[in-house]
Write an enzyme that holds these catalytic residues in place. Structure first.
Site, PDB file in Angstrom:
ATOM      1  CB  CYS A 270      -5.614  29.775   0.449  1.00  0.00           C
ATOM      2  SG  CYS A 270      -7.260  28.809  -0.397  1.00  0.00           S
TER       3      CYS A 270
ATOM      4  CG  HIS B 268      -2.648  28.123  -3.148  1.00  0.00           C
ATOM      5  ND1 HIS B 268      -2.427  27.722  -1.504  1.00  0.00           N
ATOM      6  CD2 HIS B 268      -3.835  28.064  -3.210  1.00  0.00           C
ATOM      7  CE1 HIS B 268      -3.649  27.543  -1.118  1.00  0.00           C
ATOM      8  NE2 HIS B 268      -4.577  27.778  -2.107  1.00  0.00           N
TER       9      HIS B 268
ATOM     10  CD  GLU C  18       1.399  28.438  -1.094  1.00  0.00           C
ATOM     11  OE1 GLU C  18       0.991  29.613  -1.447  1.00  0.00           O
ATOM     12  OE2 GLU C  18       0.234  27.567  -0.945  1.00  0.00           O
TER      13      GLU C  18
HETATM   14  N1  LIG Z   1      -6.263  25.859   0.111  1.00  0.00           N
HETATM   15  C1  LIG Z   1      -7.105  26.400   1.060  1.00  0.00           C
HETATM   16  O1  LIG Z   1      -6.394  27.158   1.849  1.00  0.00           O
HETATM   17  C2  LIG Z   1      -8.440  26.071   1.127  1.00  0.00           C
HETATM   18  C3  LIG Z   1      -9.015  27.071   2.127  1.00  0.00           C
HETATM   19  C4  LIG Z   1     -10.518  26.602   2.507  1.00  0.00           C
HETATM   20  N2  LIG Z   1     -10.410  25.340   3.094  1.00  0.00           N
HETATM   21  C5  LIG Z   1     -11.385  26.593   1.475  1.00  0.00           C
HETATM   22  O2  LIG Z   1     -11.909  25.606   0.815  1.00  0.00           O
HETATM   23  O3  LIG Z   1     -11.880  27.701   0.950  1.00  0.00           O
END
Ligand SMILES: NC(=O)CC[C@H](N)C(=O)O
Length: 228
Positions: free
Chosen positions: A86, A195, A197
Site C-alpha cells: 500500500c 494488505h 499482513e
Molecule cells: N493503507 C495505506 O497504506 C494507505 C496508503 C495511502 N495513504 C492511500 O490512502 O492511498
C-alpha cells in the site's frame, strides 16, 4: 531470516506487519526508523502501509527522500526481497524501484474492504506457495491505488511476467489492467496495494496473505546456507 519493518512518520500498518512476521510467520523482525543508514543486518525489507508525511504532495512522494531509502535501494540491488504494501508500494514507485505511478481511486473515495485477487504469477520469490491463478481474499485500504503506466511499460511488465496480482471480479480503484501488485524486472521487489499482513489469521477473516511471507522465507532458505 531477519526482517526489517521500515517506519516512516505516518506509517500505521507497521505494527500489523511486525505481528505478521513475528507471530504468524515465526521469523525474526525489528522496527527500523526512517533515519537509519544501514540495513546490512536484514535479509528482507518490508515497507508497511500508512500515511507517510500525511500523504502530502502525493502518497509516498516525501518518504522516498528519507535517509533509509538509499539503503532500501542498496538492498534491492543486492537481490534481497523488498516488499512494499500500500503506502509502501507507493513509496517504491516514487523511489523508482518499481515502474509506473499511482493515481487517486476512480470515484475519489478511500476504499476499505476485502477484495478477491488472482495470483497472476506464482513463480516469483513472493508467490511460489500459491497455486497458479489461485484466487485469494485480502483487504484493501487506500485512496490512491489506481495504478497507471504507459503502454511501453505495460508491454514490458507483461513480457517479463512482472504483474503478480490482479483484482478478480470488480476492479475497486480503476487500476490499469486490474493490476494490484507488480515486481521489478529482477523479481525481488514487490509492490502491492492489498494488505497481506492483515490476512494472516482466521480471526482477521482470511489467512490468504500468509503465503507471501512463507514464500519469501522458503525461497530465501533455499538460496542461503542456514548455520543456526
Ligand atoms: N493503507 C495505506 O497504506 C494507505 C496508503 C495511502 N495513504 C492511500 O490512502 O492511498
Amino acid at each position: 531470516m531477519k526482517f526489517a519493518v521500515i517506519v516512516f512518520p505516518g506509517s500505521n500498518c507497521d505494527v500489523d506487519m511486525f505481528h505478521a512476521i513475528k507471530d504468524a510467520l515465526g521469523e525474526e523482525v525489528e522496527y527500523v526508523w526512517h533515519s537509519a543508514d544501514n540495513l546490512d543486518e536484514y535479509d528482507g525489507i518490508l515497507l508497511p502501509g500508512g500515511f507517510s508525511y500525511g500523504d502530502y504532495l502525493r502518497c509516498g512522494a516525501i518518504a522516498r527522500f528519507s535517509n533509509v531509502m538509499a539503503e532500501v535501494v542498496k538492498a534491492a540491488e543486492a537481490g534481497k526481497p523488498v516488499l512494499g504494501v500500500c503506502n509502501g508500494f507507493q513509496i517504491l514507485l516514487e523511489a523508482g524501484l518499481l515502474p509506473g505511478a499511482m493515481r487517486r481511486n476512480d470515484g475519489l473515495k478511500f476504499i476499505c474492504r476485502n477484495v478477491e485477487l488472482q495470483v497472476a504469477n506464482n513463480e516469483t520469490m513472493f508467490t511460489t506457495s500459491y497455486e497458479a491463478n489461485e484466487t485469494i481474499t485480502v483487504p484493501i485500504a487506500h485512496g490512491e491505488g489506481n495504478y497507471y503506466c504507459d503502454e511501453a511499460t505495460l508491454a514490458e511488465l507483461k513480457e517479463n511476467k512482472q504483474i503478480v496480482f490482479t483484482y478478480a471480479g470488480t476492479n475497486p480503484n480503476g487500476s490499469l489492467e486490474d493490476i494490484a501488485g507488480i515486481t521489478n524486472k529482477q523479481g525481488n521487489v514487490l509492490g502491492m496495494m492489498p494488505h497481506p499482513e492483515r490476512a494472516v489469521d482466521e480471526l482477521l477473516g482470511s489467512t490468504d496473505g500468509l503465503k507471501i511471507f512463507q514464500s519469501i522465507v522458503k525461497n530465501w532458505r533455499e538460496t542461503h546456507v542456514v548455520t543456526a
